[in-house]
Design a protein around this motif. Structure first.
Motif, PDB file in Angstrom:
ATOM      1  N   ILE A 125       0.794  -1.193   0.034  1.00 29.82           N
ATOM      2  CA  ILE A 125       0.011  -0.125  -0.101  1.00 29.82           C
ATOM      3  C   ILE A 125       0.801   1.143   0.159  1.00 29.82           C
ATOM      4  N   PRO A 126       0.620   2.091  -0.891  1.00 29.00           N
ATOM      5  CA  PRO A 126       1.601   3.283  -1.043  1.00 29.00           C
ATOM      6  C   PRO A 126       1.256   4.299   0.290  1.00 29.00           C
ATOM      7  N   VAL A 127       1.677   3.703   1.371  1.00 29.48           N
ATOM      8  CA  VAL A 127       1.281   4.802   2.840  1.00 29.48           C
ATOM      9  C   VAL A 127       2.769   4.829   3.199  1.00 29.48           C
ATOM     10  N   PHE A 128       2.881   6.186   3.372  1.00 33.27           N
ATOM     11  CA  PHE A 128       4.002   6.462   4.175  1.00 33.27           C
ATOM     12  C   PHE A 128       3.781   7.400   5.606  1.00 33.27           C
ATOM     13  N   SER A 129       4.575   6.982   6.601  1.00 32.64           N
ATOM     14  CA  SER A 129       4.757   7.324   7.822  1.00 32.64           C
ATOM     15  C   SER A 129       4.993   8.838   7.985  1.00 32.64           C
ATOM     16  N   PRO A 130       4.677   9.721   8.966  1.00 31.19           N
ATOM     17  CA  PRO A 130       5.263  10.892   8.856  1.00 31.19           C
ATOM     18  C   PRO A 130       6.669  11.248   8.549  1.00 31.19           C
ATOM     19  N   SER A 131       7.357  10.550   9.375  1.00 26.13           N
ATOM     20  CA  SER A 131       8.807  10.564   9.332  1.00 26.13           C
ATOM     21  C   SER A 131       9.355  10.437   7.988  1.00 26.13           C
ATOM     22  N   GLU A 132       8.611   9.824   6.961  1.00 25.39           N
ATOM     23  CA  GLU A 132       9.165   9.538   5.547  1.00 25.39           C
ATOM     24  C   GLU A 132       8.771  10.465   4.675  1.00 25.39           C
ATOM     25  N   GLN A 133       7.932  11.569   4.977  1.00 26.68           N
ATOM     26  CA  GLN A 133       7.408  12.588   4.034  1.00 26.68           C
ATOM     27  C   GLN A 133       8.351  13.264   3.266  1.00 26.68           C
TER      28      GLN A 133
END
Length: 449
Positions: free
Chosen positions: A397-405
């Motif tokens: 799933i193309p979901v990224f954590s806040p730290s990866e933004q």
């Protein structure tokens, strides 16, 4: 990117009851305003990285284009600092007093602006449930007369439903203007209606078609002839229906299915319904929804009261077994949720009574002490996380954590998503118009609804 989302939620329902004289604020009743930092600690203690949560709509959204973001700023900035991925519930069973209720035809456009302004303020947020449980919200507010407008008719139900679903769709468009790689998880109740006797088959069949209406409209799925007649007889125009047919954003969606022991119903010959308890279960009912919409699935809500015999732990294990079974059958299941983090209050009366009854449904009690189901869920996550990720290595799933933004890959992915949005918009403008829906579509077999 991730392959599977273990989640929990902060219960933020805010319907009005008693003809609008009282607002039920579950965040207040459950002590969240006072203990929210501790609650976020507990999310991390569980090893959970995904949290269903949204700001209190009635104290945040003060008017069209007017907001008090102070509490949202505090909580969402803290989630970002902790690297917890929020699945944002923007509208959970209620609207501010100045909006009125779900009969208000202005609600969809007003909500569109609210959603867009929220996304602009928190551009790092990627996952949303714009309107929670659209079918249940319309049913409890306008068919059963429990909440908000407290009406009890099919026309009122259809009016609420079309406004709620249109608001959900317009909100998705507004959010995508800010965050083109946003994903939307429709947390919706998965229902089934069982006939008690042969005389109840007709009513049960009608209810079993109507349970799909919110997602049919949201995903642009062609309703049956009988449902078209039902919608038209209850006031939906052909232009309104065409909006849902042509403006859906199903390619940005994950189908969230909620399942509780109360989701299955016994239908009597006179059309009345009673709870039937679990007969088919999550696997069977969700398989029906998947066959209809063919979208990735997330189990977005479940719980059971904690009892002396470990009922909640047994239910957790049963629901997880159902998720594994449907996953192994080929359905792309991408997440599981125990809802909610903390015990709830007055859900034993479906929030219709302001009694202060504590419902032991959470991973933790209202004193923030862990319940047995909290320990079991923490162990389940630890035991299964690596395996379910490995089993779905080709389904990410193309979901990224806040730290990866701010990582280059994510920036490129967002740029690609923006380019795709522009290309799709141009394609939509140049595409041939869909044929008009003829009035003859109403000339159908006369079946009772």
């Amino acid at each position: 990117m991730i392959s599977f989302m273990f989640a929990t939620g902060i219960e933020n329902s805010v319907p009005t009851i008693q003809n609008g004289r009282h607002r039920v604020d579950e965040l207040e009743k459950c002590g969240f305003y006072k203990h929210w930092r501790k609650d976020f600690d507990l999310v991390q203690e569980q090893g959970i990285h995904f949290l269903r949560y949204g700001p209190p709509i009635h104290t945040t959204w003060l008017g069209d284009g007017h907001y008090d973001w102070s509490f949202a700023d505090e909580t969402f900035n803290d989630l970002k600092r902790r690297d917890i991925v929020p699945i944002v519930d923007l509208c959970h069973f209620g609207v501010p007093d100045w909006v009125g209720d779900f009969q208000n035809p202005d609600f969809p456009k007003l909500f569109e602006r609210y959603a867009g302004d929220f996304a602009a303020r928190f551009p790092w947020v990627q996952l949303y449930t714009p309107v929670n449980e659209m079918f249940i919200c319309a049913t409890f507010s306008a068919r059963w007369g429990w909440w908000n407008e407290q009406l009890s008719s099919d026309p009122a139900f259809v009016t609420a439903l079309k406004h709620i679903v249109k608001a959900n769709i317009l909100a998705m468009y507004a959010i995508l203007e800010i965050r083109p790689d946003a994903l939307f998880i429709q947390s919706e109740s998965s229902e089934y209606f069982h006939p008690e006797s042969p005389d109840a088959i007709g009513a049960a069949d009608a209810f079993n078609e109507q349970r799909f209406l919110s997602l049919d409209l949201n995903y642009g799925y062609d309703v049956s002839g009988r449902m078209m007649e039902f919608l038209r007889d209850c006031g939906m125009t052909l232009d309104e229906y065409k909006f849902f047919r042509t403006k859906n954003l199903r390619h940005h969606c994950i189908m969230g299915n909620d399942y509780y022991i109360t989701n299955e119903h016994l239908v009597h010959a006179d059309g009345r319904t009673d709870p039937s308890g679990e007969i088919f279960g999550y696997h069977t009912i969700t398989a029906e929804y998947f066959q209809r919409y063919r979208l990735p699935v997330m189990h977005t809500e479940t719980n059971l009261c904690d009892g002396s015999r470990g009922e909640a732990v047994t239910w957790l294990n049963k629901e997880w077994a159902n998720v594994l079974r449907i996953k192994r059958s080929g359905v792309p299941v991408v997440g599981f949720t125990w809802y909610s983090l903390i015990d709830q209050v007055d859900w034993d009366s479906a929030l219709r009574e302001n009694r202060g009854n504590v419902n032991p449904l959470g991973l933790y009690d209202l004193d923030r002490n862990i319940r047995p189901v909290g320990r079991a869920y923490k162990k389940l996550i630890a035991d299964w996380s690596n395996l379910v990720d490995a089993q779905t290595v080709c389904l990410t799933i193309p979901v990224f954590s806040p730290s990866e933004q701010e990582e280059p890959l994510i920036i490129r992915e967002q740029a690609k998503a923006r380019s795709n949005r522009i290309a799709l918009s141009k394609l939509s403008l140049s595409a041939l118009k869909e044929p008009a829906i003829a009035e003859s579509s109403r000339k159908l077999p006369q079946e009772a609804i």
